[in-house]
Design a protein around this motif. Sequence first.
Motif, mmCIF file in Angstrom:
data_model
loop_
_atom_site.group_PDB
_atom_site.id
_atom_site.type_symbol
_atom_site.label_atom_id
_atom_site.label_comp_id
_atom_site.label_asym_id
_atom_site.label_seq_id
_atom_site.Cartn_x
_atom_site.Cartn_y
_atom_site.Cartn_z
ATOM 1 N N SER A 157 76.755 69.574 56.693
ATOM 2 C CA SER A 157 77.558 68.541 56.294
ATOM 3 C C SER A 157 76.750 67.438 55.274
ATOM 4 O O SER A 157 77.443 67.244 54.181
ATOM 5 N N MET A 158 76.029 67.855 55.717
ATOM 6 C CA MET A 158 74.431 66.752 53.937
ATOM 7 C C MET A 158 74.918 67.104 52.989
ATOM 8 O O MET A 158 74.703 67.889 51.929
ATOM 9 N N THR A 159 75.940 65.955 51.529
ATOM 10 C CA THR A 159 75.837 65.891 50.499
ATOM 11 C C THR A 159 74.404 65.242 49.888
ATOM 12 O O THR A 159 74.071 64.694 50.822
ATOM 13 N N ASP A 160 74.515 65.698 48.178
ATOM 14 C CA ASP A 160 73.805 64.644 48.089
ATOM 15 C C ASP A 160 73.970 63.088 47.779
ATOM 16 O O ASP A 160 73.365 62.122 47.882
ATOM 17 N N LYS A 161 74.638 63.176 47.694
ATOM 18 C CA LYS A 161 76.215 61.762 47.578
ATOM 19 C C LYS A 161 75.719 60.847 48.879
ATOM 20 O O LYS A 161 75.019 59.916 49.085
ATOM 21 N N LYS A 162 76.059 61.176 50.046
ATOM 22 C CA LYS A 162 75.260 60.883 51.272
ATOM 23 C C LYS A 162 74.007 60.564 51.686
ATOM 24 O O LYS A 162 74.026 59.846 52.309
ATOM 25 N N ALA A 163 73.378 61.737 51.513
ATOM 26 C CA ALA A 163 71.928 61.528 51.562
ATOM 27 C C ALA A 163 71.377 60.309 50.515
ATOM 28 O O ALA A 163 70.563 59.817 51.234
ATOM 29 N N VAL A 164 71.655 60.244 49.589
ATOM 30 C CA VAL A 164 71.262 58.591 48.637
ATOM 31 C C VAL A 164 72.129 57.731 49.245
ATOM 32 O O VAL A 164 71.031 56.552 49.931
ATOM 33 N N SER A 165 73.090 57.739 49.387
ATOM 34 C CA SER A 165 73.982 56.549 49.938
ATOM 35 C C SER A 165 72.683 55.755 51.769
ATOM 36 O O SER A 165 72.725 55.073 51.885
ATOM 37 N N GLY A 166 72.626 56.914 52.418
ATOM 38 C CA GLY A 166 71.483 57.729 53.824
ATOM 39 C C GLY A 166 70.960 56.568 53.386
ATOM 40 O O GLY A 166 70.608 55.765 54.125
ATOM 41 N N ALA A 167 69.936 57.425 52.636
ATOM 42 C CA ALA A 167 68.376 56.501 52.323
ATOM 43 C C ALA A 167 68.666 55.125 51.725
ATOM 44 O O ALA A 167 67.545 54.635 52.247
ATOM 45 N N LYS A 168 69.315 54.876 50.993
ATOM 46 C CA LYS A 168 69.622 53.238 50.441
ATOM 47 C C LYS A 168 69.939 52.286 51.915
ATOM 48 O O LYS A 168 69.472 51.371 51.424
ATOM 49 N N LYS A 169 70.592 52.562 52.282
ATOM 50 C CA LYS A 169 70.842 51.597 53.275
ATOM 51 C C LYS A 169 69.634 51.691 54.460
ATOM 52 O O LYS A 169 69.827 50.398 54.788
ATOM 53 N N ALA A 170 69.250 52.935 54.432
ATOM 54 C CA ALA A 170 68.012 53.220 55.768
ATOM 55 C C ALA A 170 66.415 51.635 54.366
ATOM 56 O O ALA A 170 66.028 50.308 55.373
ATOM 57 N N LYS A 171 66.357 52.299 53.260
ATOM 58 C CA LYS A 171 66.103 51.255 52.447
ATOM 59 C C LYS A 171 66.120 49.348 52.446
ATOM 60 O O LYS A 171 65.420 49.113 52.921
#
Length: 281
Positions: A43-57
Amino acid sequence: MISISVLFLSGCIANLSKGELQKNFYYMENQYCQVIIDSQKASMTDKKAVSGAKKAKSNIDQKVNKLKTNASNRKLNTLIIHYGETTEKALQSYIDEIHGKKSYANAPYKSGQLAATIANTYFNGRHASKLAEVEKISNSDNKKTSHKSHKKAQETNSSSEDSISDSSQSDSDTSESSIPADYSNALKQANYYCNVQNMSEKSIHDQLVSDAGGKFSEDAAKYALDHLNANWNENALKKAKSYQQDMAMSENDIREQLTSSAGEKFTAEQADYAVQHLHDN
């Protein structure tokens, strides 16, 4: 006025124990690992992936800023700060590649190197809990990659991937079906430790059989090491250069770190080779 300033500054300075620093390191490592794990979801989309990476960062950045106020265990503290900052760059590289850009190409590799150095030197080779799941993803024969940068984060670069693949194919004349699954899996992990993390033979063995590591049998670990296409001198040299560039260590400190039973566990001869070639181009 001065006394008030001194009191204010002293209140901002932390004195974190080794155990507390370990928790901070594991937290950062788990944040990064979770991004990789999430990228495997259907279910991972580019938008979700970017959001998750930004949060982790952002979460890692908060920990890094906290550690910059720490006054104890300075050497370990500095190394974990450097790991956090490098991992932030690795996450930014992941985000940028999703957007079709290129940045911090070596950050995933350096992040993995620093994580291995910290774990092997200070925490008996123990990593954060989510790393085991990431290694399963990395070693899976049927892995599916949502983003190109995820593959880079796992395998760091195409040369490492080719080295692992070539080694796995050439090291056994026996059909894959005749090799016990544990032996095959141990070899895959050993290839990763050897070609990506540049670990020593002794460190790889200990990681494979450790209850906190691969939990393989001695026979499976022996099979893996016997079938590795490894150049231990070159692994020692790569570790030495990492210590020189990332930690500005002296040659004597590098040699001690390479041979230490609490460090990299290379032989004296391998460490000598590394130090002798440290300044080669």
